[in-house]
Design a protein around this motif. Structure first.
Motif, PDB file in Angstrom:
ATOM      1  N   GLY A   1       0.523  -1.083  -0.140  1.00 50.23           N
ATOM      2  CA  GLY A   1      -0.069   0.128  -0.051  1.00 50.23           C
ATOM      3  C   GLY A   1       0.711   1.307   0.002  1.00 50.23           C
ATOM      4  N   LEU A   2       2.174   1.110  -0.222  1.00 49.08           N
ATOM      5  CA  LEU A   2       3.028   2.478   0.017  1.00 49.08           C
ATOM      6  C   LEU A   2       3.384   2.797  -1.345  1.00 49.08           C
ATOM      7  N   SER A   3       2.958   2.182  -2.404  1.00 49.49           N
ATOM      8  CA  SER A   3       3.401   2.574  -3.661  1.00 49.49           C
ATOM      9  C   SER A   3       2.346   2.213  -4.748  1.00 49.49           C
ATOM     10  N   ILE A   4       2.491   2.863  -5.997  1.00 46.77           N
ATOM     11  CA  ILE A   4       1.518   2.760  -7.059  1.00 46.77           C
ATOM     12  C   ILE A   4       2.367   1.982  -8.416  1.00 46.77           C
ATOM     13  N   ARG A   5       1.947   1.061  -8.893  1.00 50.97           N
ATOM     14  CA  ARG A   5       2.529   0.313 -10.049  1.00 50.97           C
ATOM     15  C   ARG A   5       1.598   0.672 -11.075  1.00 50.97           C
ATOM     16  N   ARG A   6       2.455   1.536 -12.007  1.00 49.32           N
ATOM     17  CA  ARG A   6       1.794   1.977 -13.260  1.00 49.32           C
ATOM     18  C   ARG A   6       2.010   1.360 -14.833  1.00 49.32           C
ATOM     19  N   ARG A   7       1.253   1.022 -15.344  1.00 50.92           N
ATOM     20  CA  ARG A   7       1.748   0.274 -16.667  1.00 50.92           C
ATOM     21  C   ARG A   7       1.651   1.430 -17.789  1.00 50.92           C
ATOM     22  N   ARG A   8       2.495   1.658 -18.468  1.00 47.01           N
ATOM     23  CA  ARG A   8       2.675   2.829 -19.500  1.00 47.01           C
ATOM     24  C   ARG A   8       2.761   2.286 -20.682  1.00 47.01           C
ATOM     25  N   GLN A   9       2.303   3.199 -21.962  1.00 42.14           N
ATOM     26  CA  GLN A   9       2.664   2.690 -23.188  1.00 42.14           C
ATOM     27  C   GLN A   9       3.105   4.045 -23.874  1.00 42.14           C
ATOM     28  N   CYS A  10       4.199   3.978 -24.766  1.00 43.90           N
ATOM     29  CA  CYS A  10       4.583   5.128 -25.385  1.00 43.90           C
ATOM     30  C   CYS A  10       3.630   5.267 -26.645  1.00 43.90           C
ATOM     31  N   PRO A  11       3.522   6.610 -26.826  1.00 44.36           N
ATOM     32  CA  PRO A  11       2.443   6.831 -28.167  1.00 44.36           C
ATOM     33  C   PRO A  11       3.298   6.995 -29.487  1.00 44.36           C
ATOM     34  N   GLU A  12       4.706   6.990 -29.245  1.00 40.73           N
ATOM     35  CA  GLU A  12       5.480   7.009 -30.253  1.00 40.73           C
ATOM     36  C   GLU A  12       5.856   5.711 -30.896  1.00 40.73           C
ATOM     37  N   CYS A  13       6.562   4.749 -30.063  1.00 46.55           N
ATOM     38  CA  CYS A  13       7.043   3.411 -30.403  1.00 46.55           C
ATOM     39  C   CYS A  13       6.135   2.350 -30.282  1.00 46.55           C
ATOM     40  N   GLY A  14       5.127   2.520 -29.304  1.00 47.49           N
ATOM     41  CA  GLY A  14       4.168   1.650 -28.683  1.00 47.49           C
ATOM     42  C   GLY A  14       4.484   0.627 -27.789  1.00 47.49           C
ATOM     43  N   GLY A  15       5.701   0.958 -27.415  1.00 48.70           N
ATOM     44  CA  GLY A  15       6.250   0.253 -26.285  1.00 48.70           C
ATOM     45  C   GLY A  15       5.514   0.343 -24.885  1.00 48.70           C
ATOM     46  N   ARG A  16       5.776  -0.702 -24.351  1.00 48.38           N
ATOM     47  CA  ARG A  16       5.057  -0.920 -22.870  1.00 48.38           C
ATOM     48  C   ARG A  16       6.212  -0.919 -21.928  1.00 48.38           C
ATOM     49  N   PHE A  17       5.911  -0.227 -20.646  1.00 48.37           N
ATOM     50  CA  PHE A  17       6.953  -0.419 -19.489  1.00 48.37           C
ATOM     51  C   PHE A  17       5.949  -0.270 -18.263  1.00 48.37           C
ATOM     52  N   THR A  18       6.797  -0.621 -17.195  1.00 52.56           N
ATOM     53  CA  THR A  18       6.183  -0.263 -15.866  1.00 52.56           C
ATOM     54  C   THR A  18       6.887   0.735 -15.179  1.00 52.56           C
TER      55      THR A  18
END
Length: 157
Positions: free
Chosen positions: A22-39
């Motif tokens: 409960g001390l952090s937030i995990r966010r899944r993200r996507q790049c609009p340029e290359c489409g790569g996903r990362f956390t």
């Protein structure tokens, strides 16, 4: 947040979840340029103001290190120290302050340490409560004895 693949300066959040502690937030993200996903993992910063005035990030390891010294020769495990350090961090974060001084952290350690090991508690308290004489130790021991005398009566109710 820069994309780790193409270094594009923007990204879009696809999913957000709170971590187990409960001390952090995990966010899944996507790049609009290359489409790569990362956390990414986001935590609220918590800084410690040292006696010298230097400000540094809070460290559970430093809490464990300080308490480990007081626990030398006592039946306290590394797992016990880790649980204590987590409890201290949670208590400090619950104050809502983004900065706390080392003395406040030391005082916050006293409660959980007392529950863990009373001898280690006395060793640690002698530093953080600035015991100046034998009377300070005697008063603290008398308080521990008084609390023990009241504990069985409270359990009977």
């Amino acid at each position: 947040m820069h994309c780790p693949f193409c270094r594009h300066a923007d990204s879009r959040v696809i999913d957000s979840r709170t971590s187990d502690d409960g001390l952090s937030i995990r966010r899944r993200r996507q790049c609009p340029e290359c489409g790569g996903r990362f956390t990414t993992i986001e935590t609220a910063s918590l800084n410690v103001i040292k006696r010298s005035g230097v400000i540094e990030p809070f460290s559970r390891e430093k809490v464990m290190s300080g308490v480990r010294k007081a626990c030398q020769g006592r039946p306290v495990t590394e797992a016990d120290l880790a649980v204590l350090a987590q409890a201290v961090e949670e208590a400090v974060r619950q104050t809502g302050s983004s900065q706390i001084d080392t003395n406040e952290i030391g005082l916050t350690i006293l409660g959980p340490l007392r529950e863990l090991d009373e001898v280690a508690y006395l060793r640690f308290a002698s530093v953080y409560q600035a015991f100046d004489s034998l009377e300070d130790f005697e008063a603290s021991i008398a308080q521990l004895r008084a609390d023990h005398a009241h504990a069985p009566a409270a359990a009977d109710q």
